[in-house]
Scaffold this motif. Structure first.
Motif, PDB file in Angstrom:
ATOM      1  N   ASN A 111      -6.269 -18.908  45.663  1.00 36.99           N
ATOM      2  CA  ASN A 111      -6.633 -18.709  44.628  1.00 36.99           C
ATOM      3  C   ASN A 111      -6.842 -16.877  44.363  1.00 36.99           C
ATOM      4  O   ASN A 111      -6.898 -16.513  45.456  1.00 36.99           O
ATOM      5  CB  ASN A 111      -8.335 -18.779  44.565  1.00 36.99           C
ATOM      6  N   VAL A 112      -6.922 -16.268  43.623  1.00 34.40           N
ATOM      7  CA  VAL A 112      -6.610 -14.894  43.194  1.00 34.40           C
ATOM      8  C   VAL A 112      -7.802 -14.407  42.033  1.00 34.40           C
ATOM      9  O   VAL A 112      -8.293 -14.939  41.591  1.00 34.40           O
ATOM     10  CB  VAL A 112      -5.075 -14.400  42.337  1.00 34.40           C
ATOM     11  N   GLN A 113      -7.667 -12.798  42.019  1.00 34.12           N
ATOM     12  CA  GLN A 113      -8.533 -12.255  41.471  1.00 34.12           C
ATOM     13  C   GLN A 113      -7.961 -12.046  40.268  1.00 34.12           C
ATOM     14  O   GLN A 113      -7.157 -11.165  39.806  1.00 34.12           O
ATOM     15  CB  GLN A 113      -9.520 -11.212  42.019  1.00 34.12           C
ATOM     16  N   LYS A 114      -8.820 -12.279  39.031  1.00 31.37           N
ATOM     17  CA  LYS A 114      -8.668 -10.896  37.692  1.00 31.37           C
ATOM     18  C   LYS A 114      -7.978  -9.718  37.929  1.00 31.37           C
ATOM     19  O   LYS A 114      -8.890  -9.451  38.668  1.00 31.37           O
ATOM     20  CB  LYS A 114     -10.178 -11.278  36.405  1.00 31.37           C
ATOM     21  N   ASN A 115      -7.616  -9.119  37.030  1.00 34.95           N
ATOM     22  CA  ASN A 115      -6.809  -7.779  37.136  1.00 34.95           C
ATOM     23  C   ASN A 115      -6.791  -6.827  38.472  1.00 34.95           C
ATOM     24  O   ASN A 115      -7.051  -5.980  38.520  1.00 34.95           O
ATOM     25  CB  ASN A 115      -8.409  -6.815  36.306  1.00 34.95           C
ATOM     26  N   LYS A 116      -5.949  -7.782  39.169  1.00 35.91           N
ATOM     27  CA  LYS A 116      -5.132  -7.289  40.390  1.00 35.91           C
ATOM     28  C   LYS A 116      -4.283  -8.238  40.084  1.00 35.91           C
ATOM     29  O   LYS A 116      -3.102  -8.380  39.731  1.00 35.91           O
ATOM     30  CB  LYS A 116      -6.044  -8.141  41.619  1.00 35.91           C
ATOM     31  N   THR A 117      -3.077  -6.617  40.792  1.00 34.54           N
ATOM     32  CA  THR A 117      -1.742  -7.215  41.311  1.00 34.54           C
ATOM     33  C   THR A 117      -1.323  -8.421  42.579  1.00 34.54           C
ATOM     34  O   THR A 117      -1.798  -7.378  43.258  1.00 34.54           O
ATOM     35  CB  THR A 117      -1.438  -6.114  40.630  1.00 34.54           C
ATOM     36  N   TYR A 118      -0.601  -9.241  42.664  1.00 39.23           N
ATOM     37  CA  TYR A 118      -0.253  -9.697  43.622  1.00 39.23           C
ATOM     38  C   TYR A 118       1.230  -9.685  43.943  1.00 39.23           C
ATOM     39  O   TYR A 118       1.737  -9.982  43.110  1.00 39.23           O
ATOM     40  CB  TYR A 118      -0.806 -11.231  44.269  1.00 39.23           C
ATOM     41  N   SER A 119       1.332  -9.408  45.698  1.00 40.61           N
ATOM     42  CA  SER A 119       2.439  -9.395  46.093  1.00 40.61           C
ATOM     43  C   SER A 119       2.971 -11.094  46.709  1.00 40.61           C
ATOM     44  O   SER A 119       2.201 -11.237  47.681  1.00 40.61           O
ATOM     45  CB  SER A 119       2.714  -8.179  46.786  1.00 40.61           C
ATOM     46  N   VAL A 120       4.107 -11.770  46.106  1.00 45.75           N
ATOM     47  CA  VAL A 120       4.840 -13.189  46.715  1.00 45.75           C
ATOM     48  C   VAL A 120       5.645 -12.752  47.966  1.00 45.75           C
ATOM     49  O   VAL A 120       7.279 -12.933  47.198  1.00 45.75           O
ATOM     50  CB  VAL A 120       5.063 -13.925  46.310  1.00 45.75           C
ATOM     51  N   THR A 121       5.861 -12.893  49.033  1.00 45.62           N
ATOM     52  CA  THR A 121       7.069 -12.607  49.954  1.00 45.62           C
ATOM     53  C   THR A 121       7.101 -14.179  51.267  1.00 45.62           C
ATOM     54  O   THR A 121       5.838 -14.242  51.031  1.00 45.62           O
ATOM     55  CB  THR A 121       7.213 -11.272  50.616  1.00 45.62           C
ATOM     56  N   PHE A 122       8.336 -14.311  51.428  1.00 50.72           N
ATOM     57  CA  PHE A 122       8.223 -15.234  52.743  1.00 50.72           C
ATOM     58  C   PHE A 122       9.273 -14.837  53.657  1.00 50.72           C
ATOM     59  O   PHE A 122      10.211 -13.968  53.175  1.00 50.72           O
ATOM     60  CB  PHE A 122       9.196 -16.989  52.431  1.00 50.72           C
ATOM     61  N   ASP A 123       8.103 -14.595  54.833  1.00 49.90           N
ATOM     62  CA  ASP A 123       9.377 -13.868  56.288  1.00 49.90           C
ATOM     63  C   ASP A 123       9.951 -15.190  56.968  1.00 49.90           C
ATOM     64  O   ASP A 123       9.453 -15.917  56.953  1.00 49.90           O
ATOM     65  CB  ASP A 123       8.405 -13.661  56.968  1.00 49.90           C
ATOM     66  N   VAL A 124      11.574 -15.153  57.032  1.00 51.92           N
ATOM     67  CA  VAL A 124      12.661 -16.149  57.167  1.00 51.92           C
ATOM     68  C   VAL A 124      13.499 -15.748  58.142  1.00 51.92           C
ATOM     69  O   VAL A 124      13.719 -14.830  58.523  1.00 51.92           O
ATOM     70  CB  VAL A 124      12.891 -17.006  56.113  1.00 51.92           C
ATOM     71  N   LYS A 125      13.739 -16.802  59.486  1.00 47.33           N
ATOM     72  CA  LYS A 125      14.324 -16.765  59.901  1.00 47.33           C
ATOM     73  C   LYS A 125      15.943 -17.699  59.423  1.00 47.33           C
ATOM     74  O   LYS A 125      16.016 -18.912  59.541  1.00 47.33           O
ATOM     75  CB  LYS A 125      14.915 -16.382  61.193  1.00 47.33           C
ATOM     76  N   VAL A 126      17.537 -16.929  59.539  1.00 49.70           N
ATOM     77  CA  VAL A 126      18.129 -18.055  59.300  1.00 49.70           C
ATOM     78  C   VAL A 126      19.026 -18.036  60.939  1.00 49.70           C
ATOM     79  O   VAL A 126      19.270 -16.803  61.818  1.00 49.70           O
ATOM     80  CB  VAL A 126      19.602 -18.083  58.164  1.00 49.70           C
ATOM     81  N   LYS A 127      18.811 -18.925  61.708  1.00 51.76           N
ATOM     82  CA  LYS A 127      19.361 -19.200  62.981  1.00 51.76           C
ATOM     83  C   LYS A 127      20.865 -18.570  63.084  1.00 51.76           C
ATOM     84  O   LYS A 127      22.056 -19.113  61.942  1.00 51.76           O
ATOM     85  CB  LYS A 127      19.720 -20.297  63.583  1.00 51.76           C
ATOM     86  N   GLU A 128      21.663 -18.292  64.031  1.00 51.12           N
ATOM     87  CA  GLU A 128      23.025 -18.066  64.046  1.00 51.12           C
ATOM     88  C   GLU A 128      24.156 -18.826  63.299  1.00 51.12           C
ATOM     89  O   GLU A 128      24.590 -18.876  63.122  1.00 51.12           O
ATOM     90  CB  GLU A 128      22.976 -18.060  65.673  1.00 51.12           C
ATOM     91  N   ASP A 129      23.280 -20.955  64.036  1.00 50.40           N
ATOM     92  CA  ASP A 129      24.071 -22.039  63.745  1.00 50.40           C
ATOM     93  C   ASP A 129      23.466 -22.140  62.156  1.00 50.40           C
ATOM     94  O   ASP A 129      24.365 -23.168  61.636  1.00 50.40           O
ATOM     95  CB  ASP A 129      24.269 -22.916  64.749  1.00 50.40           C
ATOM     96  N   GLY A 130      22.907 -21.997  61.216  1.00 48.62           N
ATOM     97  CA  GLY A 130      22.717 -21.903  60.368  1.00 48.62           C
ATOM     98  C   GLY A 130      24.118 -21.799  58.974  1.00 48.62           C
ATOM     99  O   GLY A 130      24.916 -21.448  58.897  1.00 48.62           O
ATOM    100  N   TYR A 131      23.811 -22.450  58.241  1.00 48.47           N
ATOM    101  CA  TYR A 131      24.966 -23.080  57.406  1.00 48.47           C
ATOM    102  C   TYR A 131      24.884 -23.746  55.564  1.00 48.47           C
ATOM    103  O   TYR A 131      23.451 -23.704  55.487  1.00 48.47           O
ATOM    104  CB  TYR A 131      25.983 -24.935  57.862  1.00 48.47           C
ATOM    105  N   GLY A 132      25.688 -23.247  54.889  1.00 53.21           N
ATOM    106  CA  GLY A 132      24.945 -23.690  53.747  1.00 53.21           C
ATOM    107  C   GLY A 132      24.319 -22.874  52.704  1.00 53.21           C
ATOM    108  O   GLY A 132      24.191 -23.396  51.398  1.00 53.21           O
ATOM    109  N   TRP A 133      24.262 -21.738  53.201  1.00 50.81           N
ATOM    110  CA  TRP A 133      23.756 -20.015  52.740  1.00 50.81           C
ATOM    111  C   TRP A 133      24.682 -19.239  52.178  1.00 50.81           C
ATOM    112  O   TRP A 133      24.387 -18.839  51.014  1.00 50.81           O
ATOM    113  CB  TRP A 133      23.308 -19.784  53.432  1.00 50.81           C
ATOM    114  N   LYS A 134      26.019 -19.426  52.036  1.00 53.38           N
ATOM    115  CA  LYS A 134      26.957 -19.179  52.256  1.00 53.38           C
ATOM    116  C   LYS A 134      26.978 -19.132  50.452  1.00 53.38           C
ATOM    117  O   LYS A 134      27.385 -20.069  49.603  1.00 53.38           O
ATOM    118  CB  LYS A 134      28.348 -18.551  53.235  1.00 53.38           C
ATOM    119  N   GLY A 135      27.016 -17.733  49.698  1.00 51.44           N
ATOM    120  CA  GLY A 135      27.214 -17.879  47.978  1.00 51.44           C
ATOM    121  C   GLY A 135      26.191 -18.628  47.311  1.00 51.44           C
ATOM    122  O   GLY A 135      26.185 -19.403  46.557  1.00 51.44           O
ATOM    123  N   THR A 136      24.871 -19.151  48.184  1.00 49.34           N
ATOM    124  CA  THR A 136      23.563 -19.604  47.979  1.00 49.34           C
ATOM    125  C   THR A 136      22.766 -19.291  46.980  1.00 49.34           C
ATOM    126  O   THR A 136      22.385 -18.215  48.635  1.00 49.34           O
ATOM    127  CB  THR A 136      23.520 -20.825  48.622  1.00 49.34           C
TER     128      THR A 136
END
Length: 165
Positions: free
Chosen positions: A64-89
């Motif tokens: 829930n948010v309040q009227k007459n305000k601005t909000y910022s949405v972010t995700f903190d993530v980590k891709v492990k060294e052996d992560g796959y499928g992310w190149k060019g995506t």
């Protein structure tokens, strides 16, 4: 054996309000498609949610948010060294006011071995809540549903919805 739903549903106790009218959302406070299936995700009571493998990345939240305000949405993530499928995506952080609102979005690229905040631009994805709106629920998420690529090795550390000064 009772039927187990395949998707992880948000636990509201994992959505923590901050002192400025925003929220810190722990991984269990998010809805995760296929999050209850240990072939695809590892979602524990504490720590990050770990993506094992999916072709459809959809991690969403609602606050829930309040009227007459601005909000910022972010995700903190980590891709492990052996992560796959992310190149060019591209992954998208998307948000809208109300169930039927129009999505705003920012794109980001993920690279194995990196811990980052997405979207990476300062301020994240900004959503303005007008004083005359009737919608005060902010729907947001992290998505990659278009490439059809299998991907893995992503950790969702937390999501943030920050009330801007």
């Amino acid at each position: 054996m009772p039927f187990k739903k395949p998707h992880h549903t948000s636990d509201p106790s994992c959505i923590k309000p901050d002192d400025n009218g925003g929220y810190i959302i722990e991984p269990r406070g998010l809805n995760i498609v296929w999050g209850n299936d240990d072939r695809y995700w590892k979602v524990t009571n504490q720590g990050p949610a770990e993506l094992i493998q999916v072709s459809w990345l959809e991690v969403t939240g609602l606050v829930n948010v309040q009227k007459n305000k601005t909000y910022s949405v972010t995700f903190d993530v980590k891709v492990k060294e052996d992560g796959y499928g992310w190149k060019g995506t591209d992954v998208l952080v998307m948000a809208k006011l109300g169930k039927n609102g129009k999505y705003l979005y920012e794109t980001a690229n993920l690279t194995p071995g990196e811990k980052l905040t997405v979207p990476p631009r300062p301020g994240g994805l900004e959503i303005k809540v007008d004083s005359n709106t009737t919608e005060t629920q902010l729907h947001f998420g992290l998505y990659e549903v278009w490439s059809g690529k299998w991907k893995g090795g992503l950790e969702i550390i937390k999501a943030r919805v920050i009330a801007m000064p």
